[in-house]
Every structure is written in structure tokens, then in C-alpha cells.
Design a protein around this motif. Structure first.
Motif, mmCIF file in Angstrom:
data_model
loop_
_atom_site.group_PDB
_atom_site.id
_atom_site.type_symbol
_atom_site.label_atom_id
_atom_site.label_comp_id
_atom_site.label_asym_id
_atom_site.label_seq_id
_atom_site.Cartn_x
_atom_site.Cartn_y
_atom_site.Cartn_z
ATOM 1 N N PRO A 72 -2.895 3.604 -4.027
ATOM 2 C CA PRO A 72 -1.798 2.675 -4.309
ATOM 3 C C PRO A 72 -1.757 1.505 -3.328
ATOM 4 O O PRO A 72 -1.613 0.352 -3.732
ATOM 5 C CB PRO A 72 -0.553 3.551 -4.169
ATOM 6 N N HIS A 73 -1.882 1.810 -2.030
ATOM 7 C CA HIS A 73 -1.812 0.784 -0.996
ATOM 8 C C HIS A 73 -2.954 0.979 0.002
ATOM 9 O O HIS A 73 -3.558 2.048 0.069
ATOM 10 C CB HIS A 73 -0.483 0.866 -0.229
ATOM 11 N N MET A 74 -3.197 -0.046 0.775
ATOM 12 C CA MET A 74 -4.154 0.070 1.865
ATOM 13 C C MET A 74 -3.611 1.058 2.890
ATOM 14 O O MET A 74 -2.503 0.886 3.390
ATOM 15 C CB MET A 74 -4.384 -1.301 2.500
ATOM 16 N N ASP A 75 -4.331 2.072 3.163
ATOM 17 C CA ASP A 75 -4.135 3.224 4.060
ATOM 18 C C ASP A 75 -4.008 4.531 3.275
ATOM 19 O O ASP A 75 -4.245 5.611 3.810
ATOM 20 C CB ASP A 75 -2.992 3.063 5.064
ATOM 21 N N ASP A 76 -3.640 4.454 1.982
ATOM 22 C CA ASP A 76 -3.511 5.679 1.193
ATOM 23 C C ASP A 76 -4.862 6.360 0.977
ATOM 24 O O ASP A 76 -4.928 7.581 0.835
ATOM 25 C CB ASP A 76 -2.848 5.393 -0.159
ATOM 26 N N GLU A 77 -5.934 5.572 0.964
ATOM 27 C CA GLU A 77 -7.261 6.165 0.809
ATOM 28 C C GLU A 77 -7.611 7.025 2.019
ATOM 29 O O GLU A 77 -8.267 8.068 1.898
ATOM 30 C CB GLU A 77 -8.323 5.077 0.580
#
Length: 220
Positions: free
Chosen positions: A8-13
Motif C-alpha cells: 500500500p505504501h512505501m515501507d509496507d513491503e
């Protein structure tokens, strides 16, 4: 195998499946991370901060050494307004990447964007879609999945675990790239918090450290 992480957002990966990404790379798989939304800060968009966040995401990519990174640049905090605005670009990504395995956020997350992306991905990854995806797994996001009240109709009940003992510190290092989103312990997005999470999930299956998932489909 070809692997697609829908974040969903940068860092969720990193939070959801950072250790698993490393396991896929070490196995010789091709990994693509698709970041759906830019992040709003205090409910406002700051182009300079978004570019800094993208730079952080690329630094995390370098630590994991995965191959492809895609930014869809959809609006944060507004993804629940229109499913079709998520479905169309996600379909394009799936049809271009043609993954065997897709990781998606869990439906029961507190964050409304995570829930909206789950619903859109469920449509995009339907069995009779243009590209058939064999395996679909949902990941948890520390500070989101764990914050939902106990009355939630979609609890996160993992039934698939990945041993991340040897990739945990890469996950911690990748999260440190996101200096604005990293927090001090006992916040779940702290370095120690990520280690505690991994140890807790590992204990559930008798190993030292794990990431946990809900298998939504396994068609191998």
C-alpha cells in the motif's frame, strides 16, 4: 518463479514481507514490488517528502537486491473512494509482470488504504483473470494489522510461515532506511519491535524467527 509484492505504501513491503523477499531472491526468483500510494503527512501532500520517501524505498530495494520497483503514485488516505481507480493500474502491473505468487495486505488491517487494496487485489487476482495467479498470500503490517480491535470480522490468522532467521537483519536494516517512518521501541516499527515480531511468529512454529501469512489461494 515470478513474485509480486503489492505494498500500500512505501515501507509496507519491508514491514510485511522483507525477510521473505530476501528468501525469494536467494532462491533465484524474480521479485517486483509495486507501491500503490504516495504518503500524506498530517493529511497533506508534500512533494519533497514524497521524493525523499521514494529515495528511502530505493535504498531498501538495494539492501534486499530485488529486481523491479513500481510506483503507482495513487493518493494516500483516499483509496477507499473508488475501487476501479486501484483495479485498473493493478491489472496492468499483473498482466505485465505475470507473477506466479502475489503478496497483498490483509483485509483486516486498521488502515483503510490497506483494506481497499486488498479488495482491489482480490478482483485483479481472481482465478479467471487474464493472467492466472497460482498463489495468493496476505501479509501483516506491524502497527496496522495488530491495531485492529478484537471484534474484527477478518482477524489475521496465519497459516503459512517463512523462516527469516537469516534475513531478519536485512529487514531491520531496510526499515532503517525509512527514517521518517521508523519509531523507537516499543513501537512495532522499531528495530527491536521487528525482531520481537519475528521471534513471536517463529515461536508459533518452533523456529527462531518467521514472517507469517494467510494463504488465500494455493493452486500449485
Amino acid at each position: 518463479m515470478k513474485v509480486l509484492i503489492i505494498a500500500p505504501h512505501m515501507d509496507d513491503e519491508v514491514l510485511g514481507c522483507g525477510g521473505t523477499i530476501v528468501r525469494h531472491i536467494n532462491a533465484g526468483d524474480h521479485v517486483t514490488v509495486c507501491v500503490v500510494a504516495n504518503r500524506a503527512y498530517n493529511h497533506k501532500y508534500d512533494p519533497e517528502l514524497i521524493e525523499k520517501e521514494k529515495a528511502s524505498c530505493k535504498k531498501a530495494q538495494a539492501i534486499f537486491s530485488y529486481q523491479d520497483l513500481i510506483f503507482l503514485d495513487l493518493p494516500d488516505e483516499q483509496l477507499d473512494h473508488s475501487q476501479i481507480d486501484i483495479i485498473i493500474p493493478l491489472e496492468e502491473v499483473v498482466n505485465r509482470c505475470r507473477p506466479d505468487i502475489v503478496y497483498v495486505p490483509h483485509r483486516g488491517d486498521l488502515n483503510q488504504d490497506h483494506r481497499a487494496i486488498f479488495e482491489a487485489a482480490r478482483v485483479v487476482c481472481r482465478p479467471n483473470a487474464e493472467h492466472r495467479i497460482s498463489t495468493l498470500r496476505a501479509f501483516e503490517v506491524p502497527s496496522s494489522t495488530d491495531q485492529i480491535p478484537g471484534i474484527n470480522e477478518w482477524p489475521f490468522l496465519p497459516n503459512y510461515y517463512v523462516n527469516v532467521k537469516d534475513s531478519l537483519e536485512q529487514k531491520v536494516g531496510a526499515m532503517a532506511c525509512y527514517s521518517k517512518e521508523s519509531k523507537p521501541f516499543p513501537h512495532p516499527r522499531s528495530s527491536e519491535g521487528l525482531r520481537v515480531y519475528a521471534k513471536k511468529r517463529g515461536m508459533e512454529v518452533g523456529i527462531e524467527a518467521a514472517e507469517a501469512f494467510v494463504v488465500l489461494r494455493d493452486g500449485w
